[in-house]
Design a protein around this motif. Structure first.
Motif, mmCIF file in Angstrom:
data_model
loop_
_atom_site.group_PDB
_atom_site.id
_atom_site.type_symbol
_atom_site.label_atom_id
_atom_site.label_comp_id
_atom_site.label_asym_id
_atom_site.label_seq_id
_atom_site.Cartn_x
_atom_site.Cartn_y
_atom_site.Cartn_z
ATOM 1 N N MET A 153 0.768 -1.054 0.071
ATOM 2 C CA MET A 153 0.099 -0.058 -0.188
ATOM 3 C C MET A 153 0.963 1.129 -0.238
ATOM 4 N N ARG A 154 0.578 2.169 -0.659
ATOM 5 C CA ARG A 154 1.176 3.541 -0.858
ATOM 6 C C ARG A 154 0.816 4.230 0.202
ATOM 7 N N LEU A 155 1.832 5.158 0.498
ATOM 8 C CA LEU A 155 1.642 6.344 1.769
ATOM 9 C C LEU A 155 0.609 7.145 1.360
ATOM 10 N N ALA A 156 0.260 7.342 0.079
ATOM 11 C CA ALA A 156 -0.788 8.378 -0.565
ATOM 12 C C ALA A 156 -2.205 7.707 -0.010
ATOM 13 N N GLU A 157 -2.115 6.556 -0.176
ATOM 14 C CA GLU A 157 -3.346 5.670 0.021
ATOM 15 C C GLU A 157 -3.677 5.631 1.568
ATOM 16 N N ILE A 158 -2.519 5.352 2.475
ATOM 17 C CA ILE A 158 -2.778 5.429 3.803
ATOM 18 C C ILE A 158 -3.277 6.736 4.242
ATOM 19 N N LYS A 159 -2.498 7.950 3.647
ATOM 20 C CA LYS A 159 -2.943 9.299 4.028
ATOM 21 C C LYS A 159 -4.349 9.335 3.566
ATOM 22 N N GLY A 160 -5.070 8.914 2.549
ATOM 23 C CA GLY A 160 -6.442 9.124 2.311
ATOM 24 C C GLY A 160 -7.394 8.200 3.247
ATOM 25 N N ILE A 161 -6.936 6.888 3.374
ATOM 26 C CA ILE A 161 -7.693 6.199 4.414
ATOM 27 C C ILE A 161 -7.807 6.812 5.854
ATOM 28 N N LEU A 162 -6.825 7.286 6.160
ATOM 29 C CA LEU A 162 -6.817 7.969 7.823
ATOM 30 C C LEU A 162 -7.142 9.180 7.692
ATOM 31 N N ASN A 163 -7.508 9.829 6.598
ATOM 32 C CA ASN A 163 -7.643 11.379 6.600
ATOM 33 C C ASN A 163 -6.663 12.136 7.035
ATOM 34 N N ALA A 164 -5.195 11.798 7.008
ATOM 35 C CA ALA A 164 -4.133 12.386 7.473
ATOM 36 C C ALA A 164 -3.516 13.584 6.880
ATOM 37 N N THR A 165 -2.794 14.095 7.657
ATOM 38 C CA THR A 165 -2.079 15.409 7.046
ATOM 39 C C THR A 165 -0.378 15.232 7.200
ATOM 40 N N VAL A 166 -0.063 15.407 6.076
ATOM 41 C CA VAL A 166 1.493 15.235 5.896
ATOM 42 C C VAL A 166 2.197 16.315 6.544
ATOM 43 N N LEU A 167 2.947 16.133 7.528
ATOM 44 C CA LEU A 167 3.725 17.291 8.255
ATOM 45 C C LEU A 167 5.209 17.293 7.549
ATOM 46 N N TRP A 168 5.535 15.963 6.856
ATOM 47 C CA TRP A 168 7.063 16.139 6.236
ATOM 48 C C TRP A 168 6.962 14.919 5.291
ATOM 49 N N GLY A 169 7.446 15.162 4.262
ATOM 50 C CA GLY A 169 7.560 14.071 3.178
ATOM 51 C C GLY A 169 6.545 13.972 2.389
ATOM 52 N N GLU A 170 5.841 15.281 1.959
ATOM 53 C CA GLU A 170 4.651 15.056 1.096
ATOM 54 C C GLU A 170 5.197 14.741 -0.497
ATOM 55 N N ASP A 171 6.410 14.855 -0.828
ATOM 56 C CA ASP A 171 6.868 14.387 -2.071
ATOM 57 C C ASP A 171 7.241 12.620 -1.894
ATOM 58 N N LYS A 172 7.106 12.305 -0.865
ATOM 59 C CA LYS A 172 7.633 10.877 -0.776
ATOM 60 C C LYS A 172 6.394 9.936 -0.508
ATOM 61 N N LEU A 173 5.136 10.172 -0.836
ATOM 62 C CA LEU A 173 3.829 9.760 -0.674
ATOM 63 C C LEU A 173 3.682 8.495 -1.907
ATOM 64 N N ASP A 174 4.706 8.588 -2.615
ATOM 65 C CA ASP A 174 4.572 7.291 -3.462
ATOM 66 C C ASP A 174 5.340 5.905 -3.147
ATOM 67 N N ARG A 175 6.115 6.037 -1.934
ATOM 68 C CA ARG A 175 6.624 4.849 -1.145
ATOM 69 C C ARG A 175 5.480 3.859 -0.756
ATOM 70 N N GLU A 176 6.098 2.606 -0.829
ATOM 71 C CA GLU A 176 5.135 1.436 -0.705
ATOM 72 C C GLU A 176 5.462 0.638 0.651
ATOM 73 N N VAL A 177 4.443 0.470 1.448
ATOM 74 C CA VAL A 177 4.818 -0.195 2.728
ATOM 75 C C VAL A 177 4.006 -1.241 2.747
ATOM 76 N N PHE A 178 4.183 -2.253 3.193
ATOM 77 C CA PHE A 178 3.725 -3.703 3.164
ATOM 78 C C PHE A 178 3.360 -4.356 4.484
#
Length: 118
Positions: free
Chosen positions: A1-26
């Motif tokens: 799952m990409r960090l961008a998807e996690i941001k959406g699921i959690l209704n989160a706000t990125v405080l640092w690393g907005e340009d790194k949301l394409d990273r994938e976590v398993f």
């Protein structure tokens, strides 16, 4: 799952690393006890916590986390954000409680991978 998807699921706000949301976590874990993270967590990529201090970022770095999400709307100070930047760890905050945040991510397919899990 990409960090961008996690941001959406959690209704989160990125405080640092907005340009790194394409990273994938398993996998992910949720804990306020950094000693438990160090003792039991293996191969994790996302840490959800309500603990707001620099030790969170240091611990995340030691176990090679890609992202820390502070739950319950917790807002880390600039010292924590600077440390995260140095360690290249994305930082988000979300309004949800840890139980709900973990449950939402689990229901969308993001699993934990602690010792003993199969």
């Amino acid at each position: 799952m990409r960090l961008a998807e996690i941001k959406g699921i959690l209704n989160a706000t990125v405080l640092w690393g907005e340009d790194k949301l394409d990273r994938e976590v398993f996998s992910a874990c949720g804990s306020d006890f950094m000693s438990d993270v160090l003792a039991f967590v293996k191969n994790q990529a996302l840490l959800l916590t309500g603990l707001v201090n620099p030790q969170v970022i240091r611990t995340a770095d030691m176990v090679e986390m890609k992202c820390v999400v502070f739950v319950r709307g917790k807002m880390p100070g600039m010292d924590i954000l600077h440390l995260a930047e140095e360690r290249d760890i994305v930082v988000m905050t979300c309004p949800k409680r840890m139980y709900e945040a973990c449950g939402l991510l689990y229901s969308k397919g993001l699993r934990g991978n602690c010792d003993g899990d199969n």
